[in-house]
Design an enzyme around this catalytic site. Structure first.
Site, PDB file in Angstrom:
ATOM      1  N   TYR A  95       0.833  -1.215   0.000  1.00  0.00           N
ATOM      2  CA  TYR A  95       0.000   0.000   0.000  1.00  0.00           C
ATOM      3  C   TYR A  95       0.859   1.253   0.000  1.00  0.00           C
ATOM      4  O   TYR A  95       0.509   2.263  -0.612  1.00  0.00           O
ATOM      5  CB  TYR A  95      -0.987  -0.017   1.183  1.00  0.00           C
ATOM      6  CG  TYR A  95      -2.132  -0.945   0.877  1.00  0.00           C
ATOM      7  CD1 TYR A  95      -3.238  -0.494   0.169  1.00  0.00           C
ATOM      8  CD2 TYR A  95      -2.058  -2.291   1.215  1.00  0.00           C
ATOM      9  CE1 TYR A  95      -4.263  -1.369  -0.167  1.00  0.00           C
ATOM     10  CE2 TYR A  95      -3.080  -3.159   0.889  1.00  0.00           C
ATOM     11  CZ  TYR A  95      -4.177  -2.697   0.199  1.00  0.00           C
ATOM     12  OH  TYR A  95      -5.188  -3.555  -0.152  1.00  0.00           O
ATOM     13  N   GLU A 137      -8.242  -7.183   4.740  1.00  0.00           N
ATOM     14  CA  GLU A 137      -7.523  -8.263   4.053  1.00  0.00           C
ATOM     15  C   GLU A 137      -6.826  -9.178   5.072  1.00  0.00           C
ATOM     16  O   GLU A 137      -6.837 -10.400   4.919  1.00  0.00           O
ATOM     17  CB  GLU A 137      -6.569  -7.673   3.001  1.00  0.00           C
ATOM     18  CG  GLU A 137      -7.382  -7.165   1.803  1.00  0.00           C
ATOM     19  CD  GLU A 137      -6.744  -6.099   0.930  1.00  0.00           C
ATOM     20  OE1 GLU A 137      -5.503  -5.965   0.950  1.00  0.00           O
ATOM     21  OE2 GLU A 137      -7.494  -5.395   0.223  1.00  0.00           O
ATOM     22  N   VAL A 267     -17.429 -19.866 -20.975  1.00  0.00           N
ATOM     23  CA  VAL A 267     -16.723 -20.426 -19.820  1.00  0.00           C
ATOM     24  C   VAL A 267     -17.266 -19.853 -18.498  1.00  0.00           C
ATOM     25  O   VAL A 267     -16.902 -20.320 -17.416  1.00  0.00           O
ATOM     26  CB  VAL A 267     -15.189 -20.217 -19.975  1.00  0.00           C
ATOM     27  CG1 VAL A 267     -14.786 -18.773 -19.691  1.00  0.00           C
ATOM     28  CG2 VAL A 267     -14.423 -21.184 -19.081  1.00  0.00           C
ATOM     29  N   THR A 270     -18.438 -22.022 -15.386  1.00  0.00           N
ATOM     30  CA  THR A 270     -17.656 -22.707 -14.334  1.00  0.00           C
ATOM     31  C   THR A 270     -18.195 -22.482 -12.916  1.00  0.00           C
ATOM     32  O   THR A 270     -18.409 -23.462 -12.198  1.00  0.00           O
ATOM     33  CB  THR A 270     -16.149 -22.386 -14.433  1.00  0.00           C
ATOM     34  OG1 THR A 270     -15.980 -20.976 -14.488  1.00  0.00           O
ATOM     35  CG2 THR A 270     -15.529 -23.025 -15.649  1.00  0.00           C
ATOM     36  N   PRO A 271     -18.439 -21.223 -12.459  1.00  0.00           N
ATOM     37  CA  PRO A 271     -18.984 -21.107 -11.094  1.00  0.00           C
ATOM     38  C   PRO A 271     -20.386 -21.693 -10.993  1.00  0.00           C
ATOM     39  O   PRO A 271     -20.804 -22.159  -9.925  1.00  0.00           O
ATOM     40  CB  PRO A 271     -18.999 -19.592 -10.833  1.00  0.00           C
ATOM     41  CG  PRO A 271     -18.982 -18.951 -12.173  1.00  0.00           C
ATOM     42  CD  PRO A 271     -18.239 -19.896 -13.068  1.00  0.00           C
ATOM     43  N   VAL A 378     -17.504 -11.056 -12.658  1.00  0.00           N
ATOM     44  CA  VAL A 378     -16.823 -10.625 -13.879  1.00  0.00           C
ATOM     45  C   VAL A 378     -15.466 -11.310 -13.916  1.00  0.00           C
ATOM     46  O   VAL A 378     -14.735 -11.270 -12.934  1.00  0.00           O
ATOM     47  CB  VAL A 378     -16.616  -9.091 -13.867  1.00  0.00           C
ATOM     48  CG1 VAL A 378     -15.869  -8.635 -15.103  1.00  0.00           C
ATOM     49  CG2 VAL A 378     -17.948  -8.371 -13.747  1.00  0.00           C
ATOM     50  N   PHE A 379     -15.131 -11.959 -15.034  1.00  0.00           N
ATOM     51  CA  PHE A 379     -13.780 -12.497 -15.193  1.00  0.00           C
ATOM     52  C   PHE A 379     -12.923 -11.349 -15.716  1.00  0.00           C
ATOM     53  O   PHE A 379     -13.283 -10.694 -16.682  1.00  0.00           O
ATOM     54  CB  PHE A 379     -13.753 -13.649 -16.204  1.00  0.00           C
ATOM     55  CG  PHE A 379     -14.441 -14.911 -15.702  1.00  0.00           C
ATOM     56  CD1 PHE A 379     -14.688 -15.115 -14.351  1.00  0.00           C
ATOM     57  CD2 PHE A 379     -14.812 -15.908 -16.587  1.00  0.00           C
ATOM     58  CE1 PHE A 379     -15.296 -16.279 -13.896  1.00  0.00           C
ATOM     59  CE2 PHE A 379     -15.416 -17.081 -16.147  1.00  0.00           C
ATOM     60  CZ  PHE A 379     -15.668 -17.257 -14.802  1.00  0.00           C
ATOM     61  N   GLY A 380     -11.771 -11.102 -15.063  1.00  0.00           N
ATOM     62  CA  GLY A 380     -10.910  -9.987 -15.476  1.00  0.00           C
ATOM     63  C   GLY A 380     -11.243  -8.786 -14.622  1.00  0.00           C
ATOM     64  O   GLY A 380     -12.041  -8.886 -13.687  1.00  0.00           O
TER      65      GLY A 380
HETATM   66  C1  HEM Z   1      -7.360  -5.145  -8.447  1.00  0.00           C
HETATM   67  C2  HEM Z   1      -8.434  -0.991  -6.208  1.00  0.00           C
HETATM   68  C3  HEM Z   1      -4.259  -1.199  -3.783  1.00  0.00           C
HETATM   69  C4  HEM Z   1      -2.888  -4.827  -6.671  1.00  0.00           C
HETATM   70  C5  HEM Z   1      -8.006  -4.011  -8.017  1.00  0.00           C
HETATM   71  C6  HEM Z   1      -9.304  -3.611  -8.474  1.00  0.00           C
HETATM   72  C7  HEM Z   1      -9.597  -2.450  -7.866  1.00  0.00           C
HETATM   73  C8  HEM Z   1      -8.496  -2.102  -7.009  1.00  0.00           C
HETATM   74  C9  HEM Z   1     -10.868  -1.638  -8.041  1.00  0.00           C
HETATM   75  C10 HEM Z   1     -10.171  -4.392  -9.453  1.00  0.00           C
HETATM   76  C11 HEM Z   1     -10.955  -5.419  -8.641  1.00  0.00           C
HETATM   77  C12 HEM Z   1     -11.702  -6.447  -9.478  1.00  0.00           C
HETATM   78  O1  HEM Z   1     -11.291  -6.718 -10.617  1.00  0.00           O
HETATM   79  O2  HEM Z   1     -12.704  -6.996  -8.982  1.00  0.00           O
HETATM   80  C13 HEM Z   1      -7.400  -0.691  -5.337  1.00  0.00           C
HETATM   81  C14 HEM Z   1      -7.369   0.447  -4.436  1.00  0.00           C
HETATM   82  C15 HEM Z   1      -6.183   0.388  -3.756  1.00  0.00           C
HETATM   83  C16 HEM Z   1      -5.485  -0.784  -4.235  1.00  0.00           C
HETATM   84  C17 HEM Z   1      -8.461   1.492  -4.311  1.00  0.00           C
HETATM   85  C18 HEM Z   1      -5.624   1.310  -2.711  1.00  0.00           C
HETATM   86  C19 HEM Z   1      -6.288   1.800  -1.707  1.00  0.00           C
HETATM   87  C20 HEM Z   1      -3.529  -2.211  -4.344  1.00  0.00           C
HETATM   88  C21 HEM Z   1      -2.199  -2.587  -3.940  1.00  0.00           C
HETATM   89  C22 HEM Z   1      -1.797  -3.587  -4.775  1.00  0.00           C
HETATM   90  C23 HEM Z   1      -2.894  -3.858  -5.689  1.00  0.00           C
HETATM   91  C24 HEM Z   1      -1.421  -1.955  -2.792  1.00  0.00           C
HETATM   92  C25 HEM Z   1      -0.471  -4.307  -4.819  1.00  0.00           C
HETATM   93  C26 HEM Z   1       0.651  -3.727  -5.038  1.00  0.00           C
HETATM   94  C27 HEM Z   1      -3.984  -5.198  -7.410  1.00  0.00           C
HETATM   95  C28 HEM Z   1      -3.960  -6.261  -8.404  1.00  0.00           C
HETATM   96  C29 HEM Z   1      -5.251  -6.362  -8.894  1.00  0.00           C
HETATM   97  C30 HEM Z   1      -6.033  -5.355  -8.215  1.00  0.00           C
HETATM   98  C31 HEM Z   1      -2.739  -7.083  -8.798  1.00  0.00           C
HETATM   99  C32 HEM Z   1      -5.788  -7.369  -9.946  1.00  0.00           C
HETATM  100  C33 HEM Z   1      -5.770  -6.793 -11.310  1.00  0.00           C
HETATM  101  C34 HEM Z   1      -4.476  -7.002 -12.036  1.00  0.00           C
HETATM  102  O3  HEM Z   1      -3.782  -7.998 -11.830  1.00  0.00           O
HETATM  103  O4  HEM Z   1      -4.136  -6.172 -12.868  1.00  0.00           O
HETATM  104  N1  HEM Z   1      -7.541  -3.086  -7.105  1.00  0.00           N
HETATM  105  N2  HEM Z   1      -6.247  -1.403  -5.190  1.00  0.00           N
HETATM  106  N3  HEM Z   1      -3.918  -3.008  -5.389  1.00  0.00           N
HETATM  107  N4  HEM Z   1      -5.245  -4.683  -7.328  1.00  0.00           N
HETATM  108 FE1  HEM Z   1      -5.762  -3.115  -6.185  1.00  0.00          FE
END
Ligand code: HEM
Length: 385
Positions: A95, A137, A267, A270-271, A378-380
């Site tokens: 974060y 978390e 696909v 699946t769920p 949603v996937f993705g």
């Molecule tokens: C996915 C918001 C912090 C890594 C997401 C999604 C949102 C979000 C809206 C999409 C969720 C979905 O697809 O259902 C936020 C907010 C943050 C935050 C508001 C800060 C307050 C972080 C941090 C990390 C992170 C600190 C790690 C360094 C990811 C990853 C995904 C994700 C890896 C999956 C999408 C991908 O792989 O590209 N987050 N996030 N996020 N977030 Fe965060």
């Protein structure tokens, strides 16, 4: 607690965040991956290339700024993100990294609008949001770890069976490598697979819905061959190993007596298979309608299993639509209008491509179904319908 002044300064940046175009989001991710390349092991680098994930973070921050004085409105969205983050094993120090690059990006690209006062307001507001995320978390990590068969981060699983379900979908039966029990899941949830595909410098993590019933020492996922990680999964053999995060996700079959309508395409089945198997295994008499759309017979996964379940379980009924080709099923796209559906008391579960789910949701709303009765996965990167 944020002061009124901080709240109004954060609110003044809503247009800046919601209009953050590709230039801002791309700058943020380029900056972050340059300074912290280790995060390439966590983010979906295929989404980065296609630009899909770029907007999710900024949209979420714009929503946060909009509702900063009434955060309970965001509870469901926050829970969904927390599950996704937990499945990716996001840690508190991540974060700080994301927060730093966000602030620096806004300072670099909008120096006139992002004044020192606004910067301080966002530092405070981001710290508060990060704290909520970190606490929730950690709650998910602790709860999962403390359950029978639970674990934190990743655990090694062996592929002990592979089944071709249709031309593009294979099921993988995964058994814990230590041969010990695994934590349970709710039908509808997913697990993350952590792999390093050939030719890829980074570990890649992907979520796949669990597609089978609860087993003592393993899980089943069903994967459509369509990208880097799914292509890698399809190249694996029985005996190969993969690392998994524990089950997570807020899309789950509700444990109620309301009739269930499971609507899927491709696909997205699946769920729904996990839900259908779970309803059949529970021997409950909850009335269940399984509605599935696919291109044609070659892409029709689990046809025999669904037929077997409908024959053996009187409360389960199935309807299938083929978009093309001759078929014993309905032809064309799903039209809900002529069906007899539990419009006032049913629960409607949707999974499939986003345009499909948006069309199904629109049909359900026009038939008078209350929005709260429509649940979807949603996937993705998450998009609202
Ligand atoms: C996915 C918001 C912090 C890594 C997401 C999604 C949102 C979000 C809206 C999409 C969720 C979905 O697809 O259902 C936020 C907010 C943050 C935050 C508001 C800060 C307050 C972080 C941090 C990390 C992170 C600190 C790690 C360094 C990811 C990853 C995904 C994700 C890896 C999956 C999408 C991908 O792989 O590209 N987050 N996030 N996020 N977030 Fe965060």
């Amino acid at each position: 607690m944020l002061s009124n002044n901080t709240i109004s300064l954060v609110k003044s940046t809503i247009p800046l965040l919601s209009n953050a175009g590709t230039a801002v989001t791309a700058h943020f991710y380029d900056r972050m991956f340059t300074h912290n390349p280790e995060l390439k092991d966590i983010f979906n680098m295929s989404n980065q290339q296609s630009g899909k994930q770029h907007f999710a973070l900024f949209n979420a921050l714009a929503a946060y700024a909009t509702h900063i004085d009434n955060l309970p409105v965001l509870a469901a969205a926050v829970e969904r993100i927390n599950h996704k983050h937990a499945s990716l094993n996001i840690q508190p120090h991540h974060y700080d990294i994301v927060g730093t690059h966000l602030i620096e990006t806004l300072k670099e690209l909008a120096p006139n609008e992002f004044t020192p006062d606004i910067e301080q307001a966002w530092r405070d507001a981001y710290a508060l949001l990060a704290d909520v995320f970190i606490t929730q978390e950690e709650g998910i990590y602790k709860t999962t770890e403390s359950k029978q068969g639970g674990w934190r981060n990743t655990r090694t699983f062996v592929i002990n069976e592979i089944v071709q379900e249709s031309v593009k979908v294979k099921s993988f039966h995964l058994r814990s490598a230590d041969n010990k029990p695994v934590v349970g899941f709710q039908a509808g949830q997913y697990i993350s697979v952590h792999v390093k595909p050939k030719g890829c410098d980074n570990t890649q993590i992907r979520q796949y819905s669990l597609s089978g019933v609860q087993q003592d020492k393993g899980y089943r996922i069903s994967v459509k061959k369509q990208g880097l990680v799914s292509g890698h999964m399809h190249s694996l053999n029985v005996g190969d190993v993969v690392e998994l995060s524990p089950p997570a996700g807020d899309f789950m079959l509700q444990q109620t007596n309301s009739p269930k309508v499971l609507i899927s395409a491709g696909v997205g089945i699946t769920p729904m298979m996990a839900m259908l198997e779970s309803i059949a295994a529970s021997k409950s008499d909850v009335k269940t309608q399984f509605l599935h759309a696919c291109i044609d017979s070659t892409e029709h996964s689990f046809a025999n299993r669904v037929n077997a379940l409908t024959s053996s379980t009187p409360n389960i009924q199935a309807d299938v639509w083929y978009e093309q080709g001759p078929s014993q099923y309905h032809q064309g796209r799903i039209d809900l209008t002529p069906l007899t559906l539990p419009l006032t008391n049913g629960e409607f579960y949707l999974c499939g491509p986003t345009p499909f789910m948006a069309a199904m949701k629109a049909q359900l709303l026009s038939l008078g179904v209350a929005p709260a009765r429509i649940l979807y996965e949603v996937f993705g990167p998450h998009e609202s319908l």
